[in-house]
Design an enzyme around this catalytic site. Structure first.
Site, PDB file in Angstrom:
ATOM      1  N   LYS A  78       0.838  -1.204   0.000  1.00 19.81           N
ATOM      2  CA  LYS A  78       0.000   0.000   0.000  1.00 19.81           C
ATOM      3  C   LYS A  78       0.872   1.254   0.000  1.00 19.81           C
ATOM      4  CE  LYS A  78      -0.404  -0.500   5.036  1.00 19.81           C
ATOM      5  NZ  LYS A  78      -1.258  -1.026   6.113  1.00 19.81           N
ATOM      6  N   ARG A 122     -10.252  -1.156  15.119  1.00 16.86           N
ATOM      7  CA  ARG A 122     -10.145  -0.311  13.945  1.00 16.86           C
ATOM      8  C   ARG A 122     -11.128  -0.930  12.954  1.00 16.86           C
ATOM      9  NH1 ARG A 122      -4.290   0.672  11.273  1.00 16.86           N
ATOM     10  NH2 ARG A 122      -4.933  -1.234  10.234  1.00 16.86           N
ATOM     11  N   TYR A 138      16.661  29.918   8.717  1.00 17.67           N
ATOM     12  CA  TYR A 138      15.497  30.651   9.220  1.00 17.67           C
ATOM     13  C   TYR A 138      15.532  30.729  10.749  1.00 17.67           C
ATOM     14  CZ  TYR A 138      13.241  30.313   4.632  1.00 17.67           C
ATOM     15  OH  TYR A 138      12.924  30.426   3.311  1.00 17.67           O
ATOM     16  N   MET A 148      12.241  24.183   3.240  1.00 16.17           N
ATOM     17  CA  MET A 148      11.441  23.386   2.311  1.00 16.17           C
ATOM     18  C   MET A 148      12.324  22.606   1.347  1.00 16.17           C
ATOM     19  SD  MET A 148       8.566  24.639  -0.426  1.00 16.17           S
ATOM     20  CE  MET A 148       7.591  25.488   0.798  1.00 16.17           C
TER      21      MET A 148
HETATM   22  C1  LIG Z   1      -0.509  -1.941   6.833  1.00 18.31           C
HETATM   23  C2  LIG Z   1      -1.053  -3.262   7.199  1.00 18.31           C
HETATM   24  C3  LIG Z   1      -0.222  -4.406   7.189  1.00 18.31           C
HETATM   25  C4  LIG Z   1       1.278  -4.318   7.035  1.00 18.31           C
HETATM   26  O1  LIG Z   1       1.781  -3.799   8.236  1.00 18.31           O
HETATM   27  P1  LIG Z   1       3.341  -3.697   8.583  1.00 18.31           P
HETATM   28  O2  LIG Z   1       3.354  -3.296  10.018  1.00 18.31           O
HETATM   29  O3  LIG Z   1       3.898  -2.641   7.701  1.00 18.31           O
HETATM   30  O4  LIG Z   1       3.934  -5.015   8.343  1.00 18.31           O
HETATM   31  C5  LIG Z   1      -0.808  -5.637   7.381  1.00 18.31           C
HETATM   32  N1  LIG Z   1      -2.153  -5.749   7.632  1.00 18.31           N
HETATM   33  C6  LIG Z   1      -2.969  -4.663   7.695  1.00 18.31           C
HETATM   34  C7  LIG Z   1      -4.415  -4.859   7.988  1.00 18.31           C
HETATM   35  C8  LIG Z   1      -2.452  -3.383   7.496  1.00 18.31           C
HETATM   36  O5  LIG Z   1      -3.252  -2.320   7.580  1.00 18.31           O
END
Ligand SMILES: *Cc1c(COP(=O)(O)O)cnc(C)c1O
Length: 369
Positions: free
Chosen positions: A40, A135, A257, A311
């Protein structure tokens, strides 16, 4: 748009061999469970397409993304892969999932019905059950209701039961054992359904967490899956940038800055063209959060970032560096063998996940294998 290195402020190199090595290491640990890959957020900033292709060639067959558009991106690269969408079925979008052969991770009773009505058992999906993170996921009661509805399980094409750990990165946290036991018990309600519990941290908690499929993310990209403990994985990401200018600063003069750093003695400051717009968080400004100051590796030595992160650039104290090779064009290592994403995370008060997924868009990106 491809950015040529000679026209970029910095070059981000993704070591695909290290990525594959990290995947193999986890795959061997969890065998005979299947090691999938979580790709992702554009493969944690490393490029979902390139990452997915490299892992596919290494034997990875199952991929997890958060969103359907991310799923399509992986699908375009890998026509035969199994792709799960962790955010589930976006309302009214079943056709998109069907068109690109994406499997939603369903977590809500209405969503299960919507998918079942749209697919009538012709397309697969996972069901996500909450075991304590609160969640996403069906609660225990909803899971029991689903387990009693064999027709719905079939019409929704359920092929994977999954849950997610809240504190896998902290071995000592008792919630791991509690989630493990709840999941093991919920599994018995769904005989014959393959199951998945572990993210990357979970693959370090022992075989009772492995089940049939594990879904590591961060560890593939070199980030630590062990909370505050050092990463057992190979670094994947390196970032280097040429020095733009070296200037002499008089004693008492401020740098950057707000002049938050002042030279105590006549000093030399090197300027590198990477800043918070590139994911080098402003929180890495002098004197940095913890374990600071943040550092850069130049000509074999560590040098501190002084003043504020801007930046587009940082200012580095190079007075104490030996040699006269620190000049315009000298390459500075910002990430690599000597500085990891977890170092950046410590210096800016966050986690490696956020550093990886914040990596900038204007680097020249190079893939090595
Ligand atoms: C992001 C995610 C993972 C991967 O998690 P890591 O901690 O990066 O290994 C696996 N399962 C779910 C449901 C996630 O949201």
């Amino acid at each position: 748009m491809t950015i040529p290195p000679e026209l970029a402020g910095a070059t981000l190199t993704i070591d695909l061999a290290a990525l594959v090595g990290n995947w193999r290491k986890i795959a061997e640990t969890v065998s005979p469970a299947e090691c999938a890959a979580t790709v992702k957020a554009d493969g944690y900033g490393c490029g979902a397409r390139e990452v997915a292709q490299a892992l596919w060639q290494a034997g990875c067959r199952t991929f997890f993304v958060a969103l359907p558009l991310e799923g399509k991106q992986v699908r375009d690269a890998l026509p035969e892969a199994i792709i799960y969408v962790l955010d589930g079925l976006l309302a009214g979008q079943a056709e998109f999932y069907i068109a690109h052969d994406l499997r939603p991770c369903l977590m809500d009773p209405a969503e299960l019905t919507e998918w079942a009505n749209a697919t009538e058992g012709r397309h697969k999906a996972a069901v996500h059950i909450d075991t304590g993170i609160n969640r996403l996921g069906l609660d225990r009661e909803q899971a029991e209701a689903l387990a009693a509805d064999a027709a719905l399980i079939k019409r929704a094409g359920l092929c994977l039961l999954m849950s997610h750990l809240a504190s896998g990165d902290n071995e000592a946290n008792p919630s791991n054992a509690s989630q493990r036991d709840r999941f093991t018990s919920l599994r018995t309600l769904f005989p014959g359904l393959p199951a998945s519990l572990a993210n990357a941290p979970g693959t370090f908690l022992g075989p009772e967490f492995f089940h049939d499929v594990v879904r590591p993310g961060v560890a593939l990209y070199g980030g630590t899956p062990l909370g505050t403990r050092p990463s057992p994985m190979q670094p994947v990401v390196s970032l280097s940038a040429p020095i733009l200018q070296v200037r002499d600063v008089a004693a008492g003069d401020g740098v950057g800055y707000g002049a938050t750093w002042r030279a105590e003695k006549p000093s030399r400051i090197a300027i590198v063209g990477v800043g918070y717009a590139d994911g080098l968080l402003r929180a890495m400004s002098w004197p940095a959060q913890r374990d600071g100051p943040a550092k850069v590796f130049i000509e074999g030595q560590m040098a501190p970032i002084v003043g504020r992160v801007s930046m587009d650039m940082i200012t580095i104290h190079v007075t104490d560096l030996e040699g006269d090779r620190v000049c315009r064009g000298t390459s500075a290592e910002l990430l690599g063998a000597n500085i990891t994403v977890d170092d950046w995370a410590r210096w800016s008060g966050t986690i490696g996940y956020e550093i990886l997924t914040s990596l900038g868009r204007r680097y020249a990106k190079v893939y090595s294998s």
